[in-house]
Design a protein around this motif. Structure first.
Motif, PDB file in Angstrom:
ATOM      1  N   GLY A 142       0.776  -1.233   0.000  1.00  9.37           N
ATOM      2  CA  GLY A 142       0.000   0.000   0.000  1.00  9.37           C
ATOM      3  C   GLY A 142       0.810   1.287   0.000  1.00  9.37           C
ATOM      4  N   GLU A 143       2.113   1.163  -0.182  1.00 14.17           N
ATOM      5  CA  GLU A 143       2.951   2.354  -0.243  1.00 14.17           C
ATOM      6  C   GLU A 143       3.008   2.877  -1.668  1.00 14.17           C
ATOM      7  OE1 GLU A 143       6.884   2.792   2.638  1.00 14.17           O
ATOM      8  OE2 GLU A 143       6.861   1.434   0.950  1.00 14.17           O
ATOM      9  N   SER A 144       3.011   4.199  -1.833  1.00 12.85           N
ATOM     10  CA  SER A 144       3.200   4.779  -3.157  1.00 12.85           C
ATOM     11  C   SER A 144       4.688   4.896  -3.438  1.00 12.85           C
ATOM     12  CB  SER A 144       2.564   6.166  -3.228  1.00 12.85           C
ATOM     13  OG  SER A 144       1.170   6.049  -3.146  1.00 12.85           O
ATOM     14  N   ARG A 145       5.086   4.457  -4.615  1.00 13.15           N
ATOM     15  CA  ARG A 145       6.488   4.559  -5.006  1.00 13.15           C
ATOM     16  C   ARG A 145       6.574   5.382  -6.276  1.00 13.15           C
ATOM     17  NH1 ARG A 145       9.744   0.814  -2.379  1.00 13.15           N
ATOM     18  NH2 ARG A 145       8.544  -0.297  -0.795  1.00 13.15           N
ATOM     19  N   TYR A 146       7.592   6.217  -6.344  1.00 13.87           N
ATOM     20  CA  TYR A 146       7.709   7.184  -7.426  1.00 13.87           C
ATOM     21  C   TYR A 146       8.958   6.938  -8.240  1.00 13.87           C
ATOM     22  CZ  TYR A 146       4.473   9.516  -4.254  1.00 13.87           C
ATOM     23  OH  TYR A 146       3.414   9.795  -3.428  1.00 13.87           O
ATOM     24  N   ARG A 147       8.888   7.312  -9.510  1.00  8.68           N
ATOM     25  CA  ARG A 147      10.055   7.160 -10.393  1.00  8.68           C
ATOM     26  C   ARG A 147       9.960   8.176 -11.518  1.00  8.68           C
ATOM     27  NH1 ARG A 147      11.573   4.171 -15.258  1.00  8.68           N
ATOM     28  NH2 ARG A 147      13.658   3.306 -15.007  1.00  8.68           N
ATOM     29  N   ARG A 148      11.052   8.820 -11.824  1.00  2.87           N
ATOM     30  CA  ARG A 148      11.062   9.676 -13.002  1.00  2.87           C
ATOM     31  C   ARG A 148      11.511   8.824 -14.168  1.00  2.87           C
ATOM     32  NH1 ARG A 148      13.266  15.220 -12.285  1.00  2.87           N
ATOM     33  NH2 ARG A 148      15.371  14.350 -12.282  1.00  2.87           N
ATOM     34  N   CYS A 149      10.609   8.574 -15.097  1.00  2.57           N
ATOM     35  CA  CYS A 149      10.912   7.710 -16.232  1.00  2.57           C
ATOM     36  C   CYS A 149      11.536   8.506 -17.363  1.00  2.57           C
ATOM     37  CB  CYS A 149       9.631   7.027 -16.726  1.00  2.57           C
ATOM     38  SG  CYS A 149       8.972   5.825 -15.540  1.00  2.57           S
ATOM     39  N   ARG A 150      12.252   7.791 -18.234  1.00  2.00           N
ATOM     40  CA  ARG A 150      12.819   8.414 -19.429  1.00  2.00           C
ATOM     41  C   ARG A 150      11.688   8.910 -20.318  1.00  2.00           C
ATOM     42  NH1 ARG A 150      17.249   5.047 -19.445  1.00  2.00           N
ATOM     43  NH2 ARG A 150      18.865   6.067 -18.202  1.00  2.00           N
ATOM     44  N   GLU A 151      10.740   8.013 -20.543  1.00  2.02           N
ATOM     45  CA  GLU A 151       9.618   8.315 -21.422  1.00  2.02           C
ATOM     46  C   GLU A 151       8.619   9.197 -20.688  1.00  2.02           C
ATOM     47  OE1 GLU A 151       8.692   7.616 -24.682  1.00  2.02           O
ATOM     48  OE2 GLU A 151       7.079   8.974 -24.057  1.00  2.02           O
ATOM     49  N   ARG A 152       8.332  10.361 -21.241  1.00  2.25           N
ATOM     50  CA  ARG A 152       7.420  11.279 -20.612  1.00  2.25           C
ATOM     51  C   ARG A 152       5.960  10.868 -20.789  1.00  2.25           C
ATOM     52  NH1 ARG A 152       8.205  16.306 -18.918  1.00  2.25           N
ATOM     53  NH2 ARG A 152      10.156  16.380 -17.808  1.00  2.25           N
ATOM     54  N   GLY A 153       5.661  10.305 -21.956  1.00  2.00           N
ATOM     55  CA  GLY A 153       4.264   9.973 -22.250  1.00  2.00           C
ATOM     56  C   GLY A 153       3.804   8.708 -21.532  1.00  2.00           C
ATOM     57  N   HIS A 154       2.605   8.269 -21.886  1.00  2.00           N
ATOM     58  CA  HIS A 154       2.003   7.088 -21.268  1.00  2.00           C
ATOM     59  C   HIS A 154       2.791   5.813 -21.588  1.00  2.00           C
ATOM     60  CE1 HIS A 154      -1.141   4.268 -20.081  1.00  2.00           C
ATOM     61  NE2 HIS A 154      -0.905   3.660 -21.224  1.00  2.00           N
ATOM     62  N   HIS A 155       3.038   5.033 -20.568  1.00  2.00           N
ATOM     63  CA  HIS A 155       3.700   3.745 -20.781  1.00  2.00           C
ATOM     64  C   HIS A 155       3.459   2.858 -19.573  1.00  2.00           C
ATOM     65  CE1 HIS A 155       6.597   6.283 -18.595  1.00  2.00           C
ATOM     66  NE2 HIS A 155       6.935   5.158 -17.997  1.00  2.00           N
ATOM     67  N   HIS A 156       3.970   1.624 -19.650  1.00  2.00           N
ATOM     68  CA  HIS A 156       3.799   0.674 -18.552  1.00  2.00           C
ATOM     69  C   HIS A 156       5.169   0.231 -18.065  1.00  2.00           C
ATOM     70  CE1 HIS A 156      -0.543   0.394 -19.409  1.00  2.00           C
ATOM     71  NE2 HIS A 156      -0.137   0.724 -20.611  1.00  2.00           N
ATOM     72  N   HIS A 157       5.194  -0.655 -17.051  1.00  2.00           N
ATOM     73  CA  HIS A 157       6.475  -1.030 -16.458  1.00  2.00           C
ATOM     74  C   HIS A 157       6.580  -2.524 -16.224  1.00  2.00           C
ATOM     75  CE1 HIS A 157       5.542   3.118 -15.117  1.00  2.00           C
ATOM     76  NE2 HIS A 157       6.776   3.337 -15.515  1.00  2.00           N
TER      77      HIS A 157
END
Ligand SMILES: [Zn+2]
Ligand SMILES: [Zn+2]
Ligand SMILES: [Zn+2]
Ligand SMILES: [Zn+2]
Lengths: 138, 138
Positions: free
Chosen positions: A65-80
């Motif tokens: 239940g913790e929120s985790r953050y990441r600055r991705c290379r791709e700015r637009g919509h994508h998945h992980h």
DNA sequence: CCCCTCTTTGAGAATGGTTCCCATGTCAAC
DNA sequence: GTTGACATGGGAACCATTCTCAAAGAGGGG
């Protein structure tokens, strides 16, 4: 309305440059403290929320239940695709999923379809590490 | 190890028969109270967790971080399309997604791939309701 | 530079969902 | 029935996140 540039916000964005995994606000807070860039926990939460609202970071909720953050290379919509063991992360374009979401929405008469799709697994490095650990225990 | 049948567990499973949306533990607790089947909140949490572990209910985390539970028709693996306005839920088989997950795992050398994929939208009934409300306000 | 204003910060309190604790209740096997 | 393992429930504990509000500070106009 103008977002002011403060020492704290600068420290957070600099930190994000050096990190490649999804991290919780509390982890970021600890990392900042470790670097000597002391930033209040509430400020970390506020900053990450603002970055998320601006689409500059992606948010994933871990199982606990913790929120985790990441600055991705791709700015637009994508998945992980994320390694459950070490956190290594791959950004994915997934046209198949985008099409599936749209199609299902149309099929069932739902409008304004939104979707989430995330993959987890064990990366090859972690799999190798586990294999050799198992061998050593034999 | 043996799961005992108690008045409380019976009340919960009966309640689940009558519900077709994802509901939080607290909502279920309130609904049980309304029926006269008083069950402790802790027990509702424990029961839902047990049912989830047994694969008898699906769990979805809402945006505000609450766990919501639903007993689906389909016992096996599937996904959901949920109306953001009224909660109406459709169960989805999604071979495309299953294949995508496997393929991506293979492409990046990840083992033991797991995935989540959920859709939300506005169902046709709610869309119609919103349209007529907007018209009345004109 | 210096104000002045308006945003931002941060420490601690508050919130709220969920889990833990443990004394008491109750299923079911014999 | 008797018994013992399992289940219950009320309240405390937990913990991530948000709120509060007085003090700090960014930054634009003088
Ligand atoms: Zn790994
Ligand atoms: Zn997508
Ligand atoms: Zn609806
Ligand atoms: Zn699937």
């Amino acid at each position: 309305m103008t977002l002011r540039m403060t020492r704290q916000r600068a420290a957070v964005t600099e930190l994000l440059d050096d990190i490649d995994d999804f991290r919780s606000a509390q982890q970021l807070h600890e990392l900042l403290r470790g670097r000597g860039d002391a930033v209040g926990l509430a400020t970390v939460y506020r900053t990450m929320q603002a970055l998320a609202d601006a689409g500059e970071v992606d948010v994933l909720r871990s199982a606990d239940g913790e929120s985790r953050y990441r600055r991705c290379r791709e700015r637009g919509h994508h998945h992980h695709l994320v390694c459950r063991s070490c956190g290594a992360t791959v950004e994915l374009a997934a046209d198949v999923v985008e099409r599936w979401a749209r199609q299902v929405g149309a099929d069932y008469g739902f409008a304004d379809i939104d979707h989430t799709a995330e993959l987890t697994g064990i990366c090859s490095a972690c799999a190798a590490r586990q294999r050799s650990a198992a061998e050593a225990a034999r």
